[in-house]
Design an enzyme around this catalytic site. Structure first.
Site, PDB file in Angstrom:
ATOM      1  CG  ASP A 180      -2.318   0.571   0.851  1.00 31.27           C
ATOM      2  OD1 ASP A 180      -2.343   1.735   0.403  1.00 31.27           O
ATOM      3  OD2 ASP A 180      -3.338  -0.124   0.991  1.00 31.27           O
ATOM      4  CG  HIS A 253      -4.306   2.229  -2.130  1.00 27.30           C
ATOM      5  ND1 HIS A 253      -4.315   3.162  -1.107  1.00 27.30           N
ATOM      6  CD2 HIS A 253      -5.610   2.004  -2.437  1.00 27.30           C
ATOM      7  CE1 HIS A 253      -5.579   3.463  -0.813  1.00 27.30           C
ATOM      8  NE2 HIS A 253      -6.384   2.793  -1.604  1.00 27.30           N
ATOM      9  CG  ASP A 315      -8.452  -0.274  -3.205  1.00 33.78           C
ATOM     10  OD1 ASP A 315      -7.494  -0.913  -3.659  1.00 33.78           O
ATOM     11  OD2 ASP A 315      -8.405   0.348  -2.127  1.00 33.78           O
ATOM     12  CD  GLU A 316     -10.005   3.889  -1.275  1.00 34.17           C
ATOM     13  OE1 GLU A 316     -10.922   4.368  -0.597  1.00 34.17           O
ATOM     14  OE2 GLU A 316      -8.913   3.542  -0.785  1.00 34.17           O
ATOM     15  CB  THR A 457      -3.698  -1.906  10.357  1.00 32.05           C
ATOM     16  OG1 THR A 457      -2.840  -1.795   9.214  1.00 32.05           O
ATOM     17  CG2 THR A 457      -4.216  -3.317  10.478  1.00 32.05           C
TER      18      THR A 457
HETATM   19  C1  TNX Z   1     -10.871   1.916   1.984  1.00 29.95           C
HETATM   20  S1  TNX Z   1     -11.545  -0.925   1.222  1.00 29.95           S
HETATM   21  C2  TNX Z   1      -9.766   1.258   1.489  1.00 29.95           C
HETATM   22  C3  TNX Z   1      -8.562   1.122   2.326  1.00 29.95           C
HETATM   23  C4  TNX Z   1      -8.729   1.805   3.652  1.00 29.95           C
HETATM   24  C5  TNX Z   1     -10.113   1.544   4.195  1.00 29.95           C
HETATM   25  C6  TNX Z   1     -10.352   2.106   5.556  1.00 29.95           C
HETATM   26  C7  TNX Z   1     -10.536  -0.560   0.169  1.00 29.95           C
HETATM   27  C8  TNX Z   1     -10.491  -1.451  -0.938  1.00 29.95           C
HETATM   28  N1  TNX Z   1      -9.778   0.558   0.307  1.00 29.95           N
HETATM   29  O1  TNX Z   1      -7.447   1.600   1.615  1.00 29.95           O
HETATM   30  O2  TNX Z   1      -7.752   1.320   4.522  1.00 29.95           O
HETATM   31  O3  TNX Z   1     -11.064   2.110   3.313  1.00 29.95           O
HETATM   32  O4  TNX Z   1     -11.567   1.667   6.095  1.00 29.95           O
END
Ligand code: TNX
Length: 734
Positions: A180, A253, A315-316, A457
């Site tokens: 990450d 990430h 994700d994200e 975490t």
């Molecule tokens: C979203 S769930 C994220 C994580 C964060 C989390 C905190 C996901 C795929 N991505 O990077 O740690 O929320 O709740």
């Protein structure tokens, strides 16, 4: 004759007792008998029937219960094993305790592990076992727990202990979040800087992300797992019936990897390994060179981890750099991709092809649906159930892990003594209500492999914090995944507090007893309010100053008065945590409020008394106590039930942009004697956090209207969405 488990189930009369048995998760069919098997601390088994590396583990497992598990010839063994090839359920088993011993019928390694876990929990004393017939199989094939080892690092020994606990609850997948922004945690031989540089950060944020100004711990933080260590952990978990699924995050990430090799990003700028939380714009560039790097990484990952499925994140991923990057733009042009989501999809499909060619399948967070799903990908649905439902309808396999039921980084109680968490609210009871196939038509249910609890975490700096957040919520998750939570919640918590907590204690696992806190039930009366203390389980006793209490009364006053109660809880001689409650009394205590705009159901405690219950929401906000509205305008009317003189009205508001909660801009206060004709008493912008009226007044009804921004402005967290408005107690005094 073919014997199937389903057929054998028929032979047992299922006893549908509401109570939970001694075994967690509850087996699907349990029948107690009057038999008794006396074994005096020693159990024997034909060890040639047990896979080689399973036996030492079982010896250790039973050893903790002071039972010697020893090898014996088949005919003399007290545990008789019989493998049945034709069980329809690969993880199912049968276990019978009779006067003459223990009979286990199993089909696979998994099912044998499950049978022994059940046997281990059945043993309440090292001398004898009560007669029982169990026939058992799980409701879902995928029963997972995820742990983020990037934001914080946990040692292999700590992970082993965690995996031991998972095995007891019959979880069978450990999703290992290895990379990450805040740290790359797995050795990759071809790219040594991933760990020599990427595994270490210079500083770490202290406190909550939304706290301003930010504070930093400037010590170097990090660590990583060598390939040898990872392989050892894979073997350790496999022996316990658990498969490890590694996750390598892409394309987002990725800061830690980019800190090690800046050429992997679009800008090629040197960046540090990140020490704060959130989502970052420096992501893997979509160019061929970066994808080749990731394929090299995955080649080594595939060598370490034999799991059929490899998690590739997804994700994200902000696309801002891709949109400005000539290399990304030219890929879009060459491949006729219209949006950056399609580019992400192109990226993931390319990675999928590589992984598939090695005989493995990819799984990704639900954002991988956005630009079109890769042909064979499985989906992990976290933003809600919707992504998973959409994927199931496309006939892709799905693991459900929606934040609202599966995010164990959320608060598990609203009590002020809860340690800092990311936000949200997920008490044990809510986990127990989870239904992984809710909202899905029958024909698509089979695509839902199961579900997973996620332990992110950011706010769990050590393994004790992880355990505290994990237990006992993982026990509830195990119940859902094994037997769909068929035992009523009240019976489940009764058994949990009477039995499983003791097992956790014996194993030295930290856990939360927040589910045993008194539940406060508000009852307004003539003089103020009475809080009934509701018992979550039968045996718990509450006391204040050494006197047993069943309720607390707070009287209305015309000046603010604070009353603090330390409520002690006990089960037998076991002391649970002390709950520290402070109530404040004032003129509006216990008076009803009618809401023209309703609080959001998630932040609506005590209904019409939510603003007059004597409970003042604390800061930082922990997802309760405050009333929350997802409207740009909020309006409500307080009824004092008689014409009342007062000199000051005050309502505190919250500002927590990280959670999309913004302080309102202005307010209007109107007064009335009859509830029909209202006169404006004050119209003002907010100064600081307070909605305030100081003037000698007399009224029965007080109407408050609060205006927030229509939308969160660009450049701020949650831009473009309606801000949340959060308000505290209406404090009314002379
Ligand atoms: C979203 S769930 C994220 C994580 C964060 C989390 C905190 C996901 C795929 N991505 O990077 O740690 O929320 O709740």
């Amino acid at each position: 004759m073919k014997i199937t488990l389903a057929g054998l189930l028929f032979i047992f009369t299922t006893q549908l007792s509401a109570q939970h048995s001694l075994v967690f998760p509850e087996p699907s069919n349990v029948e107690q008998t009057t038999d008794k098997f006396v074994f005096n601390g020693r159990l024997t088994v034909d060890r040639t029937k047990i896979p080689e590396d399973l036996f030492p583990y079982l010896q250790q497992l039973f050893g903790r219960q002071s039972i010697h598990l020893e090898p014996a010839a088949s005919k003399d063994a007290s545990i008789h094993l019989q493998q049945i090839q034709t069980f329809v359920y690969s993880e199912g088993y049968q276990l019978e305790v009779t006067n003459s011993g223990i009979d286990i019928k199993y089909s696979s390694y998994q099912s044998l592990c499950n049978a022994f876990q059940t046997l281990n929990q059945l043993i309440q004393n090292p001398k004898e076992l009560a007669g029982i017939h169990i026939s058992d199989q799980p409701a879902y094939a995928y029963r997972g727990v995820h742990l983020d080892c990037s934001r914080h690092y946990f040692t292999i020994l700590e992970l082993r202990k965690f995996i031991d606990q998972m095995a007891k609850l019959k979880f069978n997948r450990f999703h290992w979040h290895l990379t990450d922004d805040q740290g790359w945690r797995i050795e990759i031989k071809k790219y040594p800087k991933l760990t020599s540089v990427g595994a270490w950060r210079d500083s770490t944020l202290i406190g909550h992300f939304s706290k301003q100004p930010a504070e930093w711990d400037r010590s170097k933080y990090g660590g990583y797992y060598t390939q040898e260590e990872a392989k050892d952990l894979v073997a350790y978990a496999r022996i316990r019936g658990i498969e490890i699924i590694p996750e390598i995050e892409m394309p987002g990430h990725a800061s830690a990897a980019i800190a090690a090799y800046p050429e992997l990003s679009c800008t090629e700028k040197q960046i540090p390994v990140v020490g704060t939380w959130g989502v970052f714009d420096d992501v893997f560039c979509s160019q061929e060179k970066t994808r080749s790097f990731l394929k090299d990484v995955l080649d080594e990952i595939i060598e370490i981890f034999p799991s059929k499925v490899i998690h590739i994140g997804g994700d994200e991923c902000p696309k801002v750099n891709w949109e400005k990057c000539p290399k990304c733009q030219s890929i879009m042009e060459q491949n006729n991709l219209k949006t950056s989501h399609e580019l992400q999809s192109f990226f993931i499909r390319d990675i999928e092809k590589h992984v598939n060619a090695k005989g493995r399948t990819i799984i990704g967070w639900d954002e991988i649906l956005e630009g079109g799903l890769a042909p064979n990908a499985q989906v992990m649905s976290w933003q809600g159930m919707e992504g998973g439902i959409a994927a199931a309808k496309l006939k892709h396999q799905v693991v459900m892990t929606p934040t609202s039921y599966c995010y164990f980084d959320y608060y598990q109680s609203g009590h002020p003594s809860e340690p800092l968490a990311i936000g949200g609210y997920l008490p044990l009871e809510k986990v127990y209500q989870f239904d992984p196939v809710k909202g899905l038509e029958d024909e698509y249910k089979r695509y839902i492999l199961g579900a997973q609890a996620n332990l992110w975490t950011e706010y769990l700096p050590n393994i004790q914090a992880v355990e505290y957040n994990a237990f006992p919520r993982l026990v509830a998750m195990a119940e859902i995944l094994w037997n769909k939570g068929k035992v009523p919640y009240a019976d489940f918590v009764e058994a949990l507090s009477g039995n499983y907590l003791q097992q956790l204690r014996n194993d030295g696992v930290r856990f939360s007893t927040s589910f045993l806190d008194p539940k406060l039930e508000i009852r307004p009366n003539q003089t103020g309010v009475n809080y009934g203390l509701i018992k979550p389980v039968e045996d718990v006793v509450f006391s204040v100053n050494n006197e047993i209490v069943t309720g607390i009364s707070i009287e209305r006053t015309d000046q603010v008065r604070e009353q603090r109660y330390l409520i002690h809880s006990n089960i037998g001689d076991q002391e649970l945590r002390v709950c520290d409650y402070t109530f404040i009394s004032h003129l509006a205590l216990g008076k009803p409020v009618s809401f023209a705009t309703k609080p959001h159901e998630k932040y609506d405690h005590n209904g019409s008394l939510g603003l007059t219950d004597g409970v003042v929401g604390k800061k930082p906000w922990k997802g309760n106590e405050w009333l929350g509205f997802n409207n740009d305008t909020v309006q409500f009317t307080l009824d004092l039930e008689a014409l009342t003189s007062f000199g000051k009205l005050q309502i505190e508001t919250l500002n927590d942009p990280g959670s999309w909660i913004y302080r309102p801009e202005r307010f209007v206060i109107q007064l009335s004697k009859d509830g029909k004709k209202f006169k404006t008493a004050k119209k003002s912008n907010l100064n600081g956090d307070l909605i305030l009226l100081t003037k000698k007044m007399k009224a029965r009804y007080i109407k408050v209207t609060i205006f927030n921004k229509e939308l969160i402005p660009q450049g701020q967290t949650g831009a473009g969405f309606t801000p949340w408005t959060f308000i505290n107690e209406i404090i009314l005094t002379k």
